[in-house]
Design a protein around this motif. Structure first.
Motif: not given
Lengths: 191, 95, 982
Positions: C323-329, C342-349, C357-367
């Motif tokens: 379960r991978i999260g991304v922290f970005t500026n 896209a590779k099937g790895v769940p994105i947690a947040a 505005d969010p740059a893209t939609a990410v399935a099932d992730a907390r934005i």
């Protein structure tokens, strides 16, 4: 009366070795004599060179081939050439050059000053990349070019006398170190 | 470092030996009445320019020419390379 | 297929499996893996302990900037510490060991340091290990040494070989990413001679790590095709696994090529080659390095750079978590979420500091926009994060995207400073680039693939123009542009716990704040006080973050704050690579005389004289001490005849109409009137009047001389004479060439030397005393016609000659001389006996011509001609050099014959204290004289010649000697020179 004649010994005892595609062989049948041009006598010298050896005077960094004694004239310094040739008397090559040039130059025998190794075969330049700082590319260092440089702390005269043939001359006293440096370079690049 | 030899083209500085300021060509006249002072200055007094400096290099592992190299001491740029013998002759040195 | 974390795709060879060990555990990976990617694929997250606090650390990056994942590679003598797992190519049988812990990696006893952290902050060493003074060597140093360093050296000699080399090109391209490949394609197609170097084993740079398309195809596939095309070009040299480490003057670059590091065994070939690249132009396409964001607990295994997470997924087919999260500026961070999803790895947040505005939609992730990560948890690996809002999110990998720093290093190697560009919140190359260099792509601050391709192409076209080459195609490859909006954001103020900047040296935000409080505000001081950026990674992921924080604290801009100096090498280079093949006996060449093998066969003991090996003495059966050999050689020579190899003396052939006049100016004494067939001793001065070399010069003809120099000064004398010839008197007709190597030369000395030589020199040459007197020379022949030169000169004080033949006959001549000498009991003598005899004779040598002495001091003042111009004669007239109380060369004998003199002893009056004010001179050379059966010496003492017979103290604190000596004539042996002329 002396009871025996002195036997000559080549710097590397006529060493020959092939490593992969590269052959390394000591050259022992050529004499090397320096000829310095007296101040103000450039024309006379060029004429004597043409008459005596059938060779043009090369610019510094170039060499020319003559039609006598299989001579090759190497442009070493602005007022000095080396003449590489098959000597009629290996013990007196300077006398031969002096006579051939009709005393138009100050000559000094250098035959025993330099150990000569000829490297031939595909891959020679790849091996030389490891020790030679000169650019030996065809356009920069074509056949007949000559240069003095340093390899592994040793002075080396590099003459390209073929597409894949280089004559390397390095001081005789360190010839064994030089041979080792050359052969190690070939070993390092051979498959 | 590369020195563009006037006869041989660009060569690695490792082939050369450095001596110093090209003013060493201008050896004073030993017969001058102030010879002692002139020789003192000749040997010991040097400019230390920030910028172009004319200096003597010997092509020891090369054609044995002494060269006068004009080098910018701030940038290391080499702007001119001459045969020292030509420079000496041009400066009136002869026999 | 290996590893629970493998994904689909990637540039690995799945059908081949490589076995390797990490801390003894058997694991597998594939060709194309790095050690780091293979460890991650196997779920190994804890790989190292940090330097200072021994914190658990995991893989942080996917490149040479790695601060954490340093391991020991291989074993035994081959063990190499501090190897970055992120660039270590996997091979079958690889052995890696984690480092810097006591106990085990998982239970490191030194982790106690972490609890002591409050006491170990910046400047800890400077403040703590001050007192008591007596603790310095006994307590502090051993303790510090025991805990310092990361990996362990093997302690054994490096069994690998290394080499150096020289390459030439029109155009060097540093980096084979999109910009480098576009540049190389254009330049290659245009016929330029190119070197394309990349530190990676797979060329393509970020094209292998991203999901971008180039010219309508996957970027990695386009890159592979480009590399194939380049490989087919004659004038293109592709150098993968090659790091360009420095930019030097006039287009010279240094590069380290790793030849066999990716192989299980080097099989005798050099492991690494340090190349010197001679270039006419260079394009730096070195890309950019991602930087993190500082927040509480940001060092746990599982927290990685966002671009690296994409690299592992896209290139190595490894998911760095479940379960991978991304922290970005910035927008780029969102690509990680998109690619992994896209590779099937769940994105947690996805947590973005920006209020956009969010740059893209990410399935099932907390934005979470306008949000920040404030803390983390998980002992040996990340288990979750806490946002500044207090929200807790469980995840095992956090991809941190703090923006990209162009790799400007090489642009700064000539003193250039990078400049800050607000639009990308990064330093870009300044305008003072090394000559011939241009910069393209991400290294120049252009962060899109399309931009890099176009920029690389543009730089190549410009370079081709400067090289005078026609451009072949003129069109850059195309790619779609991606979004790269970024906000400068460095540090989460709401951080809970320590926020790390320099992961390798354990420097935190708090350390920077402390440095600021204590006044260490200049970046150079900040660096040294906190050790920021001083680890093996040189702070490549840390520095900009730290100086941005320092800028914030001081209220200056980042540009004003500036960077520390960038110095070569770009990445660490083994000392062994700098040494190359210059190890052991290959350290430098050895010069041997033509009769070296003969001397070796005689059991000679050799001594180094510069690069020469000279026979020092020839021990005979029964001789147990060198003095026995040397005494025998001296006695044998003086009693009958001895033979010594003097080939190493410098020899210079001098010819020309003005050769005599030239020598007259080079030597202090006159040479113009030397007769043909004669030899003269000559003394050379420096222009300041100090003696610097001596030797003999023979006149072989009206316009022909041959000079000898000392062995040590042969090269210098030649150089100085060329200077005089070319620069001082260019109008003289004189020509020089070295004949040191041409002639093998032997001294034949002793009362029977003439009788011996008469057996060797051909009979048509009369060498009787009348026909061939002292200081005669001639060209003769020996042994039935071999040309030779004979000089009647003596260094020993005996009737003596030197005879020279072409080097090829040297060994045979030595044998002939020894054979001819058998009836006289001729001895071969070495340099030691040579030295004894010259001291007995009172000849000055190197110890006397030491750069401090004048002709007057040497007793040779009458030689310095005042009537002619020669080098050094004007300034040798200086009053100070002509004082009546000046030093003069004299001899010394101990008063008590059993005493030994020492060279270097100072001379004092008998009752004077041993201090500088009482110093009256020194002893320069000493020997035991078997002729006089006492120790003797040469040296200098004030007004020596007027003080013969006086007694002095020879005091030598270094050799703990204090003996009474008598001043005597320096000519101990045959002072009238009768023997020489016999």
């Amino acid at each position: 009366m002396p009871d025996r004649q002195l036997m000559a010994r080549a710097a590397l005892d006529g060493h020959e070795r092939t490593i992969g595609t590269v052959a390394v062989a000591e050259v022992t049948d050529l004499a090397l004599v320096s000829a310095a041009v007296p101040r103000g006598s450039d024309e006379a010298f060029a004429a004597a060179l043409a008459r005596g050896f059938g060779a043009a005077r090369p610019a510094t960094g170039d060499s020319t081939v003559g039609d006598r004694c299989a001579a090759r004239v190497l442009g070493m310094q602005p007022d000095q050439v080396f003449i590489l040739f098959v000597p009629p008397d290996p013990d007196r090559p300077a006398e031969t050059v002096s006579a051939t040039l009709e005393s138009a130059a100050y000559v000094t025998d250098q035959s025993d000053s330099w150990a000569m190794l000829r490297m031939t075969g595909a891959g020679v330049r790849t091996a030389l990349e490891r020790i030679c700082p000169l650019d030996l590319d065809d356009r920069v260092f074509p056949q007949d070019r000559v240069a003095r440089t340093a390899m592994e702390h040793l002075s080396v005269i590099v003459l390209r006398d073929g597409a894949d043939s280089f004559l390397l001359m390095s001081p005789r006293s360190s010839a064994r170190s030089f041979r080792h440096a050359v052969e190690l370079s070939v070993e390092h690049v051979s498959e | 470092m590369i020195i563009d030899h006037p006869l041989l083209g660009p060569r690695d500085a490792a082939e050369f030996v450095y001596l110093g300021d090209a003013c060493l060509i201008d050896r004073p006249d030993p017969g001058d009445e102030n010879a002692a002072r002139l020789f003192h200055d000749y040997l010991h007094i040097r400019d230390n320019p920030a910028g172009e400096h004319r200096e003597l290099w010997f092509h020891e592992h090369g054609d044995r020419s002494w060269l006068v190299v004009t080098r910018n001491t701030l940038t290391h740029e080499i702007v001119r390379v001459e045969l020292a013998r030509d420079v000496a002759l041009a400066r009136g040195r002869d026999r | 297929m290996s590893g629970a974390f493998r994904l689909d795709g990637g540039a690995i060879e799945r059908d081949r499996t490589l076995a390797f060990r990490f801390d003894g555990q058997r694991l597998t990976g594939h060709p194309g893996d790095t050690l780091a990617s293979a460890l991650l694929a196997n779920g190994v997250r804890l790989v190292a302990r940090s330097f200072k606090y021994h914190r658990p650390r995991g893989v942080f990056s996917a490149g040479s900037e790695e601060p954490n994942a340093l391991v020991e590679l291989r074993s035994g003598a081959n063990r190499e510490p501090n190897t970055r797992a992120t660039v270590a190519e996997l091979f079958d049988g690889l052995e890696a060991t984690s480092q810097n812990y006591l106990g085990s990696l998982r239970h490191d006893l030194l982790a106690v340091n972490d609890l002591l952290a409050p006491f170990l902050s910046a400047g800890f060493y400077y403040k703590t290990f001050m007192w008591p003074r007596s603790f310095w060597e006994r307590v502090y140093e051993p303790a510090i040494r025991a805990s310092a360093g990361l990996g362990r050296l093997s302690g054994e000699a490096d069994p690998d070989s290394y080499d150096k080399g020289f390459l030439h090109c029109d155009l060097l391209i540093v980096g084979a990413g999109p910009a480098g490949l576009a540049a190389a394609l254009e330049a290659g197609r245009s016929g330029a001679r190119i070197i394309l170097a990349d530190e990676d084993f797979l060329m393509g740079g970020r094209l292998n790590a991203e999901s971008h398309e180039v010219s309508g195809r996957p970027g990695a596939a386009w890159a592979a095709d480009a590399v194939r095309e380049l490989a087919s070009m004659d004038k293109v040299r592709l150098m993968p696994r090659t790091t360009v480490i420095g930019a030097y003057d006039h287009g010279v670059y240094g590069a380290l090529e790793r030849r066999t590091d990716h192989l299980a065994a080097a099989r005798g070939k050099p492991r690494q080659i340090l190349w010197r690249l001679y270039t006419k132009r260079a394009i730096l396409c070195a890309g950019a390095t991602e930087r993190p964001i500082a927040f509480g607990g940001n060092d746990r295994p599982g927290i990685m750079l966002a671009g690296a997470v994409r690299t592992y997924a896209n290139r190595f087919a490894v998911g760095t978590g479940r379960r991978i999260g991304v922290f970005t500026n910035n927008d780029d961070g969102w690509r990680t979420a998109g690619d992994l999803s896209a590779k099937g790895v769940p994105i947690a947040a996805v947590i973005d500091v920006r209020d956009v505005d969010p740059a893209t939609a990410v399935a099932d992730a907390r934005i979470r926009m306008n949000s920040r990560v404030a803390g983390t948890w998980g002992r040996h690996g990340l288990r979750g994060i806490t946002l500044a809002t207090g929200e807790r999110i469980e995840l095992d990998c956090l991809a941190v995207a703090g923006g990209w720093n162009p790799n400007v290093h090489l642009t700064c190697h000539h003193g250039g400073k990078p400049v800050w560009r607000d639009a990308i919140a990064s330093f870009v190359p300044g305008d003072r680039l090394p000559g011939g260099m241009s910069v393209a792509g991400a290294a120049a601050g252009g962060f899109t693939t399309a931009g890099a391709l176009a920029d690389g192409h543009r730089a190549a076209v410009a370079a081709l123009g400067e090289l005078g080459l026609a451009v072949a195609t003129g069109e850059p490859p195309v790619a779609s542009d991606e979004a790269t909006e970024a906000a400068p954001f460095w540090h989460v103020r709401e951080s809970r716990g320590r926020a790390w900047l320099d992961l390798q040296n354990d420097v935190t935000v708090k350390d920077v704040e402390q440095a600021h409080r204590e006044g260490f505000r200049s970046v150079e001081l900040l660096k040294r006080y906190t050790t920021l950026g001083m680890a093996t990674d040189q702070g490549r992921t840390a520095n900009v973050l730290a100086l941005a924080i320092m800028a914030g604290l001081t209220g200056r801009t980042i540009q004003e704050t500036g960077t520390t100096a960038f110095r070569a090498p770009y990445t660490p280079v083994p000392i062994a690579a700098f040494a190359g093949r210059s190890r052991g006996k290959d350290f430098r060449p050895t010069r041997l005389t033509p009769s070296h093998d003969w001397a070796e066969g005689r059991g000679a003991v050799f001594v180094d004289a510069g690069m020469w090996l000279r026979a020092q003495w020839f021990p005979q059966t029964g001789e147990t001490h060198w003095r026995q050999s040397v005494d025998r050689e001296v006695t044998g020579t003086r009693g009958s005849v001895g033979i010594c190899d003097v080939t190493t003396l410098g020899k210079i052939d001098i010819q020309g109409r003005d050769a005599a006049e030239f020598l007259n100016r080079i030597y202090a004494n006159g040479f113009a009137k030397l007769a043909v067939g004669k030899v003269r001793y000559g003394l050379m001065l420096r222009e300041d009047g100090i003696a610097y070399d001596d030797g003999t010069t023979a006149r072989l003809g009206e316009h022909h001389f041959v000079m000898t120099t000392t062995t040590a000064n042969a090269v210098l004398v030649f150089r100085n004479m060329e200077f005089a010839r070319q620069c001082l008197w260019p109008g003289l007709d004189v020509h020089l060439i070295s004949v040191t190597e041409q002639w093998a030369q032997y001294a034949v000395a002793g009362p029977n030397s003439r009788r011996l030589l008469a057996k060797v020199v051909d009979p048509e040459h009369d060498i009787s005393n009348e026909a061939f007197p002292f200081m005669a020379c001639a060209e003769v022949s020996v042994c039935g016609g071999t040309p030779a030169r004979l000089f009647r000169i003596s260094f020993s004080g005996e009737l003596a000659y030197e005879i020279a033949v072409a080097a090829r006959y040297g060994e045979a001549l030595m044998e002939a001389l020894m054979a001819a000498g058998e009836e006289f009991d001729a001895v071969a003598y070495g340099t030691e006996a040579l030295g004894v005899m010259r001291i007995e004779k009172g000849h000055a040598a190197g110890n006397e011509l030491n750069g401090q002495t004048t002709a007057r001091m040497l007793g040779l003042q009458r030689m310095v001609s005042k009537r002619k111009d020669c080098i050094g004669n004007v300034l040798s007239e200086r009053p100070e050099m002509n004082r009546d109380d000046g030093m003069e060369l004299v001899g010394f004998k101990p008063l008590s014959s059993g005493d030994e003199l020492t060279a270097g002893a100072h001379l004092l009056a008998l009752n004077a204290p041993a201090d500088t004010a009482s110093d009256e001179g020194w002893i320069s050379s000493v020997a035991y004289s078997p002729t006089l059966e006492t120790s003797i010496g040469l040296g200098f003492v004030r007004q020596g010649h007027t003080r013969i017979g006086e007694t002095l103290r020879a005091w030598d604190a270094l050799q703990r000697s204090d003996v009474r000596v008598e001043i005597v004539s320096p000519h101990f042996h045959d002072p009238d020179g009768k023997l020489l002329r016999a």
